[in-house]
Design an enzyme around this catalytic site. Sequence first.
Site, PDB file in Angstrom:
ATOM      1  N   HIS A 261       0.871  -1.192   0.000  1.00 45.06           N
ATOM      2  CA  HIS A 261       0.000   0.000   0.000  1.00 45.06           C
ATOM      3  C   HIS A 261       0.903   1.235   0.000  1.00 45.06           C
ATOM      4  O   HIS A 261       1.701   1.406  -0.918  1.00 45.06           O
ATOM      5  CB  HIS A 261      -0.932  -0.112   1.206  1.00 45.06           C
ATOM      6  CG  HIS A 261      -2.056   0.866   1.246  1.00 45.06           C
ATOM      7  ND1 HIS A 261      -2.469   1.594   0.172  1.00 45.06           N
ATOM      8  CD2 HIS A 261      -2.882   1.231   2.272  1.00 45.06           C
ATOM      9  CE1 HIS A 261      -3.481   2.372   0.526  1.00 45.06           C
ATOM     10  NE2 HIS A 261      -3.753   2.179   1.797  1.00 45.06           N
ATOM     11  N   HIS A 300      -2.622  -2.520  -9.597  1.00 45.97           N
ATOM     12  CA  HIS A 300      -3.601  -1.913  -8.705  1.00 45.97           C
ATOM     13  C   HIS A 300      -4.849  -2.776  -8.691  1.00 45.97           C
ATOM     14  O   HIS A 300      -5.223  -3.331  -9.730  1.00 45.97           O
ATOM     15  CB  HIS A 300      -3.954  -0.493  -9.191  1.00 45.97           C
ATOM     16  CG  HIS A 300      -4.564   0.344  -8.129  1.00 45.97           C
ATOM     17  ND1 HIS A 300      -5.898   0.280  -7.837  1.00 45.97           N
ATOM     18  CD2 HIS A 300      -4.013   1.221  -7.262  1.00 45.97           C
ATOM     19  CE1 HIS A 300      -6.144   1.108  -6.839  1.00 45.97           C
ATOM     20  NE2 HIS A 300      -5.025   1.684  -6.470  1.00 45.97           N
ATOM     21  N   ASP A 356       2.598   5.295  -6.832  1.00 43.41           N
ATOM     22  CA  ASP A 356       3.860   5.214  -6.104  1.00 43.41           C
ATOM     23  C   ASP A 356       5.078   5.034  -6.999  1.00 43.41           C
ATOM     24  O   ASP A 356       6.207   5.095  -6.516  1.00 43.41           O
ATOM     25  CB  ASP A 356       3.816   4.040  -5.119  1.00 43.41           C
ATOM     26  CG  ASP A 356       2.890   4.339  -3.964  1.00 43.41           C
ATOM     27  OD1 ASP A 356       2.926   5.481  -3.494  1.00 43.41           O
ATOM     28  OD2 ASP A 356       2.135   3.447  -3.564  1.00 43.41           O
TER      29      ASP A 356
END
Length: 421
Positions: A261, A300, A356
């Site tokens: 995460h 994702h 990210d």
Amino acid sequence: MSTETQADSSAARSGSDTLTVTDNRTGQTFELPITDGTVRAMDFRQMKVDEDDFGLMTYDPAFTNTASCRSAVTFIDGDAGILEYRGYPIEQLAEKSTYLEVSYLLVHGELPTQPQLDEWTNDITMHTFVHENVKEFVGGFRHDAHPMGMLLGAVGALSTFYPEATEIKDTENRHTRGQPLVYPDNDLRYPGNFLGMLYKMTELKYQPDPRLERALDILFILHADHEQNCSTNAVRAVGSSEVDPYSAVAGGIAALYGPLHGGANEAVLRMLRRVGTKENIPAFMKGVKQGEERLMGFGHRVYKNHDPRATIIKSATEDVFEVTGKNPLLEIAMELEKIALADEYFVSRKLYPNVDFYSGLIYEALGLPVEMFPVMFAIPRTSGWISQWLEMVVDSEQKIARPRQIYTGARGRDYAEIGSR
Ligand code: ACO
């Protein structure tokens, strides 16, 4: 409420918003209402083989096909790569808005008028000082403590002695570097103030570079909320016990800490450093495809086309590198992305760069140590967590979160004395 029906599953029923379910164990047929594209899991409980039967449950590890709440905060269409806060596309907010305005939007549901924004900004600016005791608390951590662990502990501790606080700021980073803590400067805007608290040394007045300030504001906007992700689900689950919001947010920080995460931005940087040179990329990719490790910052649960946040971040990196100079890891990141996007393994699994993949490069260019990256995610996400928490506490459909299980262990065993085991 669903009803049991004497089966007429003929096509004549088409057009009604119901689902007809036949339990082949008993031959009974049930008609379940469909509302908002969902059926109620509780409607299955009436399906029993006999009176003593508990009733049918649904099994959905990791909530891959279960809606856990109604929410009007954030909309995602993962197949189309759409992300909206309160109906406003993320691209427009990133281009035109500020993080403080976006946090107002998330919490209140509408963009503020000028007087509303002025009051909101003033309220937050006037509450950026933390209680002096927080300093002692932070000082108690080991010098090499991970900042996420410190944030987690510190936010949990806020519930005990600072109920009115809205921010804890970056005391951890300066603690790690052995530098004195910097108090907020109310003349600066929110992201500039944040940069000042990170980097101010002996100068009387810290002047942030406007390009860096804007890039940080954009990063904060992009991270502000993201629907029912792992940490938001944690905030809602913890908050459903009616604990105070600081403790619920501490639960969210703990969930965000993990590398799958919010810890992914840190993991990406460590991965890029480990790959080191372009020549090492093929061997690294081979290992990823053999399942030895993951390409961090890729993939994702919801986005299966592209992550709109990643597109915006990628262009923000250029503005930052104009000020800081290019991060040499950028080339490796771009090469990895190019190879992955053309590779059957990633294409067939619909794996694209997520938020990210590039954010860590910006944080590094800003001079932040990698351990601080997840903290840079947690700070802006607080406005999303609180918006979702506020929504939950007034939602009459919500109760304490308490999933069921399929028990797989032994039953009714007799205790054996230690000598006879
Ligand atoms: N690298 C290599 N393979 C991957 C990756 C990856 N990053 N992500 C998924 N896969 C593969 C899986 O091995 C699986 O392959 P299989 O079908 O052959 O078994 C397939 O793609 C589906 O993956 P799942 O793990 O089922 O996908 P899930 O939705 O559960 O996981 C997650 C999503 C956790 C984000 C995953 O893609 C991942 O681990 N990515 C790397 C970590 C990361 O970047 N996390 C940040 C997410 S964004 C955020 O939280 C802010």
